[in-house]
Design an enzyme around this catalytic site. Sequence first.
Site, PDB file in Angstrom:
ATOM      1  N   ASP A   1      -3.152  -1.820  10.888  1.00  0.00           N
ATOM      2  CA  ASP A   1      -3.712  -0.461  10.767  1.00  0.00           C
ATOM      3  C   ASP A   1      -4.805  -0.165  11.566  1.00  0.00           C
ATOM      4  OD1 ASP A   1      -1.989  -0.678   8.435  1.00  0.00           O
ATOM      5  OD2 ASP A   1      -3.647  -0.559   7.195  1.00  0.00           O
TER       6      ASP A   1
ATOM      7  N   GLU B   1       4.791   1.499   6.321  1.00  0.00           N
ATOM      8  CA  GLU B   1       3.370   1.310   6.869  1.00  0.00           C
ATOM      9  C   GLU B   1       2.280   2.162   6.594  1.00  0.00           C
ATOM     10  OE1 GLU B   1       0.548  -1.387   7.612  1.00  0.00           O
ATOM     11  OE2 GLU B   1       2.485  -2.018   8.664  1.00  0.00           O
ATOM     12  N   THR B   2       1.303   1.940   6.229  1.00  0.00           N
ATOM     13  CA  THR B   2       0.142   3.017   5.555  1.00  0.00           C
ATOM     14  C   THR B   2      -1.117   2.365   6.185  1.00  0.00           C
ATOM     15  OG1 THR B   2      -0.485   4.371   4.135  1.00  0.00           O
ATOM     16  CG2 THR B   2      -0.199   1.956   3.296  1.00  0.00           C
TER      17      THR B   2
ATOM     18  N   ASN C   1      -4.065   0.818   4.707  1.00  0.00           N
ATOM     19  CA  ASN C   1      -4.670   0.320   3.863  1.00  0.00           C
ATOM     20  C   ASN C   1      -5.369  -1.090   4.115  1.00  0.00           C
ATOM     21  OD1 ASN C   1      -2.521  -1.347   4.180  1.00  0.00           O
ATOM     22  ND2 ASN C   1      -1.418  -0.872   2.202  1.00  0.00           N
TER      23      ASN C   1
ATOM     24  N   ASP D   1       5.300  -2.378   5.299  1.00  0.00           N
ATOM     25  CA  ASP D   1       3.747  -2.435   5.419  1.00  0.00           C
ATOM     26  C   ASP D   1       3.477  -3.944   5.377  1.00  0.00           C
ATOM     27  OD1 ASP D   1       0.813  -2.834   4.267  1.00  0.00           O
ATOM     28  OD2 ASP D   1       1.198  -0.454   4.565  1.00  0.00           O
TER      29      ASP D   1
ATOM     30  N   ASP E   1       8.554  12.318  -1.876  1.00  0.00           N
ATOM     31  CA  ASP E   1       7.339  12.694  -2.212  1.00  0.00           C
ATOM     32  C   ASP E   1       7.077  14.003  -1.640  1.00  0.00           C
ATOM     33  OD1 ASP E   1       4.435  12.278  -2.987  1.00  0.00           O
ATOM     34  OD2 ASP E   1       4.104  12.769  -0.984  1.00  0.00           O
TER      35      ASP E   1
ATOM     36  N   GLU F   1      10.906  14.745  -5.945  1.00  0.00           N
ATOM     37  CA  GLU F   1       9.756  15.253  -6.780  1.00  0.00           C
ATOM     38  C   GLU F   1       9.827  16.690  -6.136  1.00  0.00           C
ATOM     39  OE1 GLU F   1       4.930  14.495  -7.008  1.00  0.00           O
ATOM     40  OE2 GLU F   1       5.789  14.373  -4.988  1.00  0.00           O
TER      41      GLU F   1
ATOM     42  N   ASP G   1       0.911   9.004 -10.753  1.00  0.00           N
ATOM     43  CA  ASP G   1      -0.492  10.110 -10.106  1.00  0.00           C
ATOM     44  C   ASP G   1      -0.592  10.892 -11.730  1.00  0.00           C
ATOM     45  OD1 ASP G   1       2.274  11.267 -10.188  1.00  0.00           O
ATOM     46  OD2 ASP G   1       1.713  12.831  -8.673  1.00  0.00           O
TER      47      ASP G   1
END
Length: 755
Positions: A140, A241-242, A244, A271, A388, A436, A511
């Site tokens: 990251d 991949e984010t 974090n 990730d 999302d 969503e 959430d």
Amino acid sequence: MILLLPCRARAAIDANLLGGRFDASATNVTFRVYSSTATRIEVWVYASATGATENARYALSNNTTTHVWSGSIPVSTLRAAGVSGPVYYGYRAWGPNWTYSASWMPGTSTGFVADVDAAGNRFNPNKLLLDPYAREVSHDPITATCQDGTLYASGPGYRTLDSAACASKGIVLASDATSTGSKPTRAFKDEVVYEVHLRGLTKNDTTIPAAKRGTYAGAALKAPALAALGVTAVEFLPLQETQNDQNDIDPNSDSGDNYWGYMTLNWFAPDRRYASDRTPGGPTKEVKAMVKAFHDAGIKVYVDVVYNHTGEGGPWGGGDGVSTYNVLSWRGLDNPTYYALTSDRQHPWDNTGVGGNYNTRNLIAQNQIVDSLAYWRDTLGVDGFRFDLASVLGNSCQHGCFNFDKNDGGNALNRIVAELPPRAAGGGSGVDLIAEPWAIGGNSYQVGGFPAGWAEWNGQYRDTVRKLQNKLGVETVTLGTLATRVAGSSDLYGDDGRKPWHSVNFLVAHDGFTLNDLYAFNSKQNAQPWPYGPSDGGEDSNNSWDQGGNAQAQRRAARTGMALSLLSAGVPMLTGGDEALRTQYGNNNAYNLDSPANWLDWTRLQVESDFETFTRRLLAFRKAHPALRPANFYSGSDGNGNVMEQLRWFKPDGSVADTAYFENASNHALAWRIDGSEFGDPAPAIYVAYNGWSGDVDFTLPWPGTGKQWYRVTDTAIWNEGGNTVASPGSETLVGGENTHYGLQARSLLLMIAK
């Protein structure tokens, strides 16, 4: 450093070749990247992921028709340059706002014109750019050894900071034949979706080897347990991949942490932090092995994907809102292609709340969405996706506006359906697509408004049941609304050819409150200290209620809510841990809590074990009774001549519920009977009674069919709490026949079958 000569560019965009790729003989590496407005792009190649200078740099050639920049490097040349192991790489790009000069050196402003020009370009060669088509990412941007986020920023104070030593780099992967197993072909109507965070699933599980807890390999080991629970599809929070890695800088703090993972840095790469094998190629192989484990258990794998925005974010706070932005990848390659901008091209257009919309109406930007989805489907083996803030993908314009239009054949939603065909109603091949169906502002709230091929999180189902259970005398919800939701929401999905199974019925999701907390807290408790918080944001209005502080009443409410969702037409979704009354201690926005309090707890108190048994048996009941999983909306008429309507609604006194009864907000009790024989159900009839009133209600039972009587499967009332709240098949309790009276306690649900 070696400066190599360019090779000839390809004449057309090939999604399988974009990025850094070995050729078939593994003797050359070819790099291809898109930019319509760049004037020069170089690929910089490294022998290690961080801290080192480049081993080779290569000026790519531009195909002026496709705008694909490309070049090829012999592997032997890379080896001679010192790249003896994995090939790490990134791009540097120049354009109208930062012109190329041969005298430019990293960390200088040579060639600088502006941080952004009138066309919206934001080129900055001091920022090493991650390839959007990289199949794996080295690390990251922020890590324990690289904690200075200003390295990646443009603007007056940061534009000359060179990011290369710390920047995320693409990895050129060798071919891999790891199997993902045989995909389940089950119809979507028959699914039970289990939404869960991959790391949180096993990080607290002491039955998993320590090195595999919180990883893809650890999740694979839970497949048998989820299958035994009755789960048929596991829906992981984002796996792409984010940012974090920074969660590990201080494991006992939430400062700057991103646990949920909704700030994507690359849509192809799994990730790396979730892999037990973090060597190049390890995450890819481990994801594929995990998918196979779930497939072997008969479970589909869905991935939550974030295409409405990216991890580059929006303008930095405290500045002019124009100059200072993160330049990590897309923004530095072709900002106006990849991002929806305001009319003056100086700012992002934002319906996401996290920095700006991805330009989902642009064909090239759409390519990355479709190509990455196809990669996760075909190469990594997943079976479906949850999108999302999916309304952003229905945008019908690129810059200066937002307008959701499901009839726009060129929007991303319709292109996804066209190029990744959804699974047919009866099952088979294809993908399951779940939206969503909302975002922020404009006409982005679109529950029931998505085009054909899309299932939706039914937010109206959630709100109806929550208000009925928790807001008696505060919110007005009629029994007619409940009936519509329980029967599959035909008002939302029946007007455009969709079916009840396009409604994903849920009471809670990641959430918000957990199921337990929905009935245990009156308001969010997000200001708690670590490990329970603090977390900012979160809804202030949750339609929650602590049931007067009565723990037994709280568990009764959870049983009733769970039963309603599992007995409704549509596809039920559970959130990980809700089967055992998981709590987040009242935190309803735990996006930043990578903590033991937020990971699933696999130890069980007796009441938790009882609730897990309740959930498992109800899931088994749903699976055993196809009448609860209709392919089409229920009919109010007799379809097979047995003098029993397919679905009939009843007042508590046993008479038929009419329009006046449904619309009277003073009524709080309703029952319904389904003719099982029209669905090939083992039960000739199924009867459900719901008492939403604060006191007991007497129900008069309807006709169960000729020669049949009613047998109780479950009653969620407090008196029936324990390990046998749901009767096992064959041990149901005889109640009686037509006109038998049954006293159903307050806020409870009764389920019976005829036999």
